[in-house]
Design an enzyme around this catalytic site. Structure first.
Site, mmCIF file in Angstrom:
data_model
loop_
_atom_site.group_PDB
_atom_site.id
_atom_site.type_symbol
_atom_site.label_atom_id
_atom_site.label_comp_id
_atom_site.label_asym_id
_atom_site.label_seq_id
_atom_site.Cartn_x
_atom_site.Cartn_y
_atom_site.Cartn_z
ATOM 1 N N GLU A 399 0.793 -1.224 0.000
ATOM 2 C CA GLU A 399 0.000 0.000 0.000
ATOM 3 C C GLU A 399 0.829 1.280 0.000
ATOM 4 O O GLU A 399 0.514 2.215 0.721
ATOM 5 C CB GLU A 399 -0.927 -0.029 1.221
ATOM 6 C CG GLU A 399 -0.230 0.010 2.600
ATOM 7 C CD GLU A 399 0.133 -1.349 3.176
ATOM 8 O OE1 GLU A 399 0.330 -2.307 2.407
ATOM 9 O OE2 GLU A 399 0.241 -1.446 4.407
ATOM 10 N N HIS A 423 -8.161 -3.954 -1.126
ATOM 11 C CA HIS A 423 -7.390 -4.072 0.118
ATOM 12 C C HIS A 423 -6.331 -2.974 0.220
ATOM 13 O O HIS A 423 -6.277 -2.236 1.206
ATOM 14 C CB HIS A 423 -6.741 -5.462 0.177
ATOM 15 C CG HIS A 423 -5.905 -5.686 1.390
ATOM 16 N ND1 HIS A 423 -6.368 -6.318 2.526
ATOM 17 C CD2 HIS A 423 -4.618 -5.351 1.668
ATOM 18 C CE1 HIS A 423 -5.414 -6.360 3.434
ATOM 19 N NE2 HIS A 423 -4.334 -5.772 2.935
ATOM 20 N N GLU A 424 -5.524 -2.855 -0.808
ATOM 21 C CA GLU A 424 -4.436 -1.863 -0.742
ATOM 22 C C GLU A 424 -5.005 -0.442 -0.686
ATOM 23 O O GLU A 424 -4.479 0.428 0.000
ATOM 24 C CB GLU A 424 -3.480 -2.017 -1.928
ATOM 25 C CG GLU A 424 -2.861 -3.411 -2.087
ATOM 26 C CD GLU A 424 -2.299 -4.007 -0.810
ATOM 27 O OE1 GLU A 424 -1.920 -3.246 0.099
ATOM 28 O OE2 GLU A 424 -2.270 -5.247 -0.705
ATOM 29 N N HIS A 427 -6.027 0.514 2.739
ATOM 30 C CA HIS A 427 -4.893 0.928 3.571
ATOM 31 C C HIS A 427 -4.668 2.445 3.539
ATOM 32 O O HIS A 427 -4.006 2.989 4.425
ATOM 33 C CB HIS A 427 -3.611 0.244 3.111
ATOM 34 C CG HIS A 427 -3.347 -1.088 3.738
ATOM 35 N ND1 HIS A 427 -3.324 -1.282 5.105
ATOM 36 C CD2 HIS A 427 -3.078 -2.306 3.187
ATOM 37 C CE1 HIS A 427 -3.038 -2.563 5.363
ATOM 38 N NE2 HIS A 427 -2.895 -3.203 4.218
ATOM 39 N N GLU A 446 -3.906 -4.529 9.435
ATOM 40 C CA GLU A 446 -4.423 -5.505 8.467
ATOM 41 C C GLU A 446 -5.854 -5.962 8.740
ATOM 42 O O GLU A 446 -6.627 -6.173 7.806
ATOM 43 C CB GLU A 446 -3.475 -6.701 8.357
ATOM 44 C CG GLU A 446 -2.076 -6.340 7.856
ATOM 45 C CD GLU A 446 -2.057 -5.733 6.455
ATOM 46 O OE1 GLU A 446 -3.051 -5.860 5.721
ATOM 47 O OE2 GLU A 446 -1.034 -5.112 6.106
ATOM 48 N N ASP A 506 8.144 -9.801 10.750
ATOM 49 C CA ASP A 506 7.582 -10.652 9.711
ATOM 50 C C ASP A 506 6.874 -11.872 10.311
ATOM 51 O O ASP A 506 5.955 -12.419 9.721
ATOM 52 C CB ASP A 506 8.732 -11.117 8.804
ATOM 53 C CG ASP A 506 8.263 -11.375 7.395
ATOM 54 O OD1 ASP A 506 7.337 -10.664 6.959
ATOM 55 O OD2 ASP A 506 8.804 -12.279 6.744
ATOM 56 N N TYR A 514 -4.749 -10.627 9.924
ATOM 57 C CA TYR A 514 -5.640 -10.330 8.807
ATOM 58 C C TYR A 514 -7.073 -10.797 9.069
ATOM 59 O O TYR A 514 -8.021 -10.039 8.890
ATOM 60 C CB TYR A 514 -5.152 -11.019 7.523
ATOM 61 C CG TYR A 514 -3.955 -10.365 6.893
ATOM 62 C CD1 TYR A 514 -2.664 -10.665 7.330
ATOM 63 C CD2 TYR A 514 -4.097 -9.446 5.869
ATOM 64 C CE1 TYR A 514 -1.559 -10.067 6.752
ATOM 65 C CE2 TYR A 514 -2.990 -8.849 5.279
ATOM 66 C CZ TYR A 514 -1.731 -9.161 5.723
ATOM 67 O OH TYR A 514 -0.638 -8.576 5.154
HETATM 68 N N1 BES Z 1 0.981 -4.438 3.767
HETATM 69 C C1 BES Z 1 0.710 -5.731 3.271
HETATM 70 C C2 BES Z 1 1.925 -6.452 2.788
HETATM 71 C C3 BES Z 1 2.980 -6.642 3.851
HETATM 72 C C4 BES Z 1 2.662 -6.997 5.146
HETATM 73 C C5 BES Z 1 4.308 -6.483 3.528
HETATM 74 C C6 BES Z 1 3.657 -7.143 6.096
HETATM 75 C C7 BES Z 1 5.300 -6.642 4.472
HETATM 76 C C8 BES Z 1 4.978 -6.970 5.767
HETATM 77 C C9 BES Z 1 -0.316 -5.686 2.141
HETATM 78 O O1 BES Z 1 -1.302 -4.747 2.322
HETATM 79 C C10 BES Z 1 -1.020 -7.000 2.125
HETATM 80 O O2 BES Z 1 -1.649 -7.307 3.086
HETATM 81 N N2 BES Z 1 -0.906 -7.741 1.044
HETATM 82 C C11 BES Z 1 -1.553 -9.017 0.885
HETATM 83 C C12 BES Z 1 -2.768 -8.896 0.061
HETATM 84 C C13 BES Z 1 -4.033 -8.815 0.768
HETATM 85 C C14 BES Z 1 -5.189 -8.884 -0.203
HETATM 86 C C15 BES Z 1 -4.236 -9.758 1.892
HETATM 87 C C16 BES Z 1 -0.611 -9.923 0.137
HETATM 88 O O3 BES Z 1 0.488 -9.495 -0.186
HETATM 89 O O4 BES Z 1 -0.961 -11.057 -0.112
HETATM 90 ZN ZN ZN Z 2 -2.623 -5.280 3.906
#
Ligand code: BES
Ligand code: ZN
Length: 847
Positions: A399, A423-424, A427, A446, A506, A514
């Site tokens: 995002e 989703h993005e 954010h 999330e 991480d 989520y």
């Molecule tokens: N911000 C996240 C990606 C992220 C989270 C990067 C933690 C690094 C550390 C992004 O918004 C996200 O949640 N992406 C998901 C997609 C979503 C539809 C659940 C993904 O990458 O799968």
């Molecule tokens: Zn996200």
């Protein structure tokens, strides 16, 4: 007799001052040995001194895979800061960054002109001196006072970086010149081969959660916000985006190495006549900048030694994890929004040969943006754009403000995976505008975003579709929780608020943040009614905009809101939403101490009612805290129980799966005794029993789900015609394939029959393909292996890559050979985030 002349006196004074300052300098080394500590995954003591804005100049050499940068920080006193003294140290996060020089400014009052950071002459003019101030890197030994030995542990450096300490004294400007390249974990440098058009190399960054420090020294924690302005220098014809509005494009003849040259002067020209010089931008102002449509530098040409400088301004303060850059041969296509006053533009960036396809895929984007604004308030980031990256991008989406970064695996051809954009986009409120205070409360980013995403989907694509997606997510969550509960750390990590001290943030990126997070909000919505809940959310986003939030704060506010601000009645059964409160709150409630266990209401006719209401709200909030926030697993009872989830469409798929499954097996006859020599498996309400011979009758199986008898090793082929896939979307397929995988083993014959009928091995939809590979691995359907291998060699999205390797390890006899041979070929093409996760998986497996 005068021993010293006046001049002599002055000389002595000067020597004394020098001596004292020497001593003071030595003292500062003692200061630095006070043990630096990691807090919230950062070395920076941002409560003392805080970076307010950054002025960046980055020259990006796509051939040498290097960024040469100059960053100038504006610094202010932090929330617990004292008056700046000459011993003040600025702590920055930095990891494997090559520091070329540090400059501090003694000229406090002078605001630097926009991006003067590149112009060394003006540094001097404003009182900057190269290397005048001592600077320590943690990793260096400073005459025996090596800070590593006092504070930093090896493993901390591995994870959090070595940091950078600058003696800034009373200055409020620091400038750092640095270089980063292949070792920057945030950056992925792709060769032309790894792109779609195969013409030019490509660069993108991924800073979340703690990788911003690998490409720019910064205070790398979500609670520090800063504005930034940047110039990005590239060779023509590269384009560039950052997580900021593009405010200008210039060009010049010359070589990249001239950009930071102290002797050469490049003659920069504006590429656009409507370009408004950005010299008047003070990066610390949050003012809006007039938008110029400068996204595509068509007029600058492509020949030889042409340099392009893109100027960016992010005039809204952002946390470091939202710092982003990409450089490549991508172009822009806009869906203009004409009737929306807040949003300047929506549009798509993609490699030239891909742009049209991506544009088509995302055509509903403007509608989504409008729906989002209708739900939770004004979009504040100017434009909303999506950059479609090459397939190695480790996430589905990121995002980054103004420009969401996205994986090409969502470009399915039929718009079926655009919920990721919802989703993005969401954010832009939850996360970017209102940010989790620490990564331990990642669910606030999330979980809220997932909830918001599904509200956008409902509003644009209808309730049935949105519910289908939520239900799919639910099935995933239940499975994840089951798996996580198998080990002791995993169990603890099923709580919403995590303990991530000394751990990689991480590790908190699981379905818990989520999905458990989302369903908590769904539960509250259903309890208090959507109107009430939306009212709360709108005010939550506006009250905390450009700020941070904590779970405790959220709970306190919600409790207050439930008591004071909601239109519902309370009865023996709890909340009755959407009724007008007939019992005005006693004035005492205004000063209510939310932490009090109970409150005594004045006697009179309202007393009973308010006692009851207060008790009810308190119990509700306590249940949320106990069962959801700090509770292990999912809460299925109590007053804050998990919401009921049901989707007619998914039930339909379940029915299809069951019918198909049983079409190939002998019906279980409870009254029959199994024949001699027959072996089989019976799966009944979750239990799986292996049968040899004996009476089936004796078993207590109320609901037989599947049974399978093998006679002489042969299994009857299932009836593929039972798979009635009328009106199936990609999501139906995903659910069906998962369902089949959970039911048991399909024979290779069955897999072949399915493949023949539906051509799943050739499916391009990444979600469907992934599920098919997972099932294929389980069923030893080797036909699918080369397709899977190809997928793993090109796609780096961790959500797909990691489970596939895991599944190979679980199901294949030659697992290690297979994984290592694929990973050997694929890993150079993965982003560090994915490579790290797979490496950890392999280490774990070998243990
Ligand atoms: N911000 C996240 C990606 C992220 C989270 C990067 C933690 C690094 C550390 C992004 O918004 C996200 O949640 N992406 C998901 C997609 C979503 C539809 C659940 C993904 O990458 O799968
Ligand atoms: Zn996200």
């Amino acid at each position: 007799m005068r021993i010293f002349s006046k001049k002599g006196m002055l000389k002595i004074a000067f020597v004394l001052i020098c001596l004292i300052s020497q001593i003071l300098q030595a003292n500062t080394r003692i200061v630095i040995t006070s043990t630096p500590k990691i807090q919230n995954h950062s070395w920076s003591k941002s409560k003392e001194l805080v970076v307010r804005s950054m002025d960046l100049a980055l020259s990006v050499d796509m051939d040498a895979k290097k960024i040469h940068g100059v960053v100038s920080y504006q610094i202010a006193k932090g929330s617990e800061g004292k008056k700046q003294s000459k011993f003040d140290l600025l702590y920055l996060d930095a990891k494997k960054i090559n520091i070329l020089g540090v400059y501090t400014s003694s000229n406090k009052k002078t605001a630097l002109p926009y991006s003067s950071a590149v112009d060394f002459k003006s540094f001097k003019k404003f009182g900057w001196q190269h290397g005048a101030t001592p600077v320590w890197r943690f990793e260096e030994d400073n005459n025996g006072t090596n800070p590593i030995s006092v504070g930093l542990q090896e493993e901390n450096i591995d994870l959090f970086g070595e940091g950078l300490v600058v003696l800034i004294g009373k200055n409020n400007r620091v400038t750092i010149e640095f270089e980063v390249g292949l070792s920057a974990d945030a950056l992925q440098w792709l060769s032309a081969e790894q792109t779609r058009d195969k013409q030019y190399p490509f660069l993108f960054s991924q800073s979340q959660a703690i990788l911003a420090r690998t490409w720019i020294p910064c205070q790398d924690l979500p609670s520090v916000r800063f504005t930034y302005a940047a110039r990005v220098y590239v060779k023509s014809p590269y384009n560039s985006v950052m997580s900021a509005e593009k405010v200008g494009v210039e060009y010049a003849r010359g070589a990249l190495s001239d950009v930071f040259s102290r002797s050469k002067k490049l003659a920069w020209k504006n590429a656009y006549t409507d370009y408004k010089p950005a010299a008047d931008i003070l990066v610390s102002n949050w003012m809006d900048y007039p938008f110029n449509n400068l996204a595509t530098p068509t007029s600058v040409g492509t020949s030889g030694d042409l340099l392009i400088c893109y100027r960016f301004a992010q005039n809204r303060p952002i946390p470091s994890y939202l710092l982003a850059i990409s450089v490549g041969d991508f172009r822009y296509s806009s869906y203009r929004i004409t009737d929306d006053k807040n949003i300047k533009e929506t549009g798509v960036y993609a490699e030239r040969g891909y742009l049209e396809e991506c544009r088509k895929e995302f055509v509903r984007l403007p509608e989504m943006v409008k729906a989002a604004e209708r739900l939770y308030g004004q979009y504040v980031w100017g434009s909303y754009r999506v950059l479609v990256l090459p397939p190695s991008f480790p996430f589905g989406g990121m995002e980054n403000p103004v420009v969401t970064f996205a994986t090409p695996t969502i470009v399915a051809g039929d718009g079926s995976l655009v919920s990721l954009l919802a989703h993005e986009l969401a954010h832009s409120w939850s996360g970017n505008l209102v940010t989790n205070a620490t990564w331990e409360e990642f669910w606030l980013n999330e979980g809220f975003t997932n909830y918001f995403e599904s509200r956008i989907m409902e509003s644009v694509f209808g309730k049935e579709y949105a519910d289908l997606l939520v239900n799919l997510a639910y099935a995933d969550l239940v499975k994840t929780v089951e798996e996580m509960e198998q080990d002791s750390q995993g169990r603890l990590d099923t709580r919403l608020v995590l303990d991530l001290e000394n751990r990689d943030p991480d590790e908190g990126v699981t379905d818990i943040a989520y999905e458990k997070g989302r369903f908590l909000l769904v539960m509250i919505e259903r309890k208090i009614g959507r109107d009430n809940w939306d009212l709360f959310l709108r005010s939550y986003f506006s009250r905390h905009s450009f700020g941070v939030v904590t779970t405790q704060g959220l709970l306190a506010e919600l409790k207050y809101f439930l008591l004071k601000g909601v239109s519902y009645s309370i009865t023996e059964n709890g909340f009755i939403p959407n009724e007008i409160e007939r019992h005005p709150a006693p004035s005492r409630l205004d000063s209510i101490q939310l932490s009090l266990p109970s409150i005594a209401f004045p006697a009179g006719e309202l007393k009973d009612y308010w006692d009851k209401k207060y008790r009810f709200c308190s119990d509700f909030m306590l249940a949320i805290e106990k069962d959801w926030i700090h509770g292990i697993g999912l809460p299925f009872d109590g007053i804050a129980a998990f919401p009921e989830i049901e989707s007619a469409e998914l039930l339909r798929v379940d029915g299809i799966a069951s019918r198909y499954w049983s079409s190939g097996v002998d019906k279980l006859d409870r009254n029959k005794t199994m024949e001699q020599g027959v072996t089989g498996k019976v799966k009944a309400t979750g239990k799986e029993l292996s049968l040899n011979q004996g009476s089936v009758k004796e078993m207590d199986m109320p609901e037989v789900m599947a049974c399978e008898f093998h006679r002489g090793g042969a299994t009857r082929r299932r009836d593929v015609l039972e798979l009635d896939t009328t009106n199936f979307t990609a999501h139906h397929w995903v659910h069906l394939l998962r369902r089949l995988r959970s039911m048991g083993q399909l024979s290779v014959n069955d897999m072949e029959a399915i493949d023949e009928r539906f051509h799943l091995s050739e499916r391009k939809n990444a979600e469907v393909a992934f599920e098919w590979y997972m099932l294929g691995l389980k069923c030893q359907y080797t036909t699918v292996f080369p397709y899977m291998e190809q997928f793993l060699l090109s796609v780096g999205r961790r959500k797909f890559v990691l489970p596939l390797y895991e599944q190979i390890l679980k199901t294949q006899e030659n697992a290690l050979d297979m994984v290592s041979s694929i990973f050997y070929g694929a890993s150079p093409g993965y982003h560090s985030v994915t490579r790290k996760s797979v490496t950890e998986l392999l280490l774990e497996y070998n243990r």
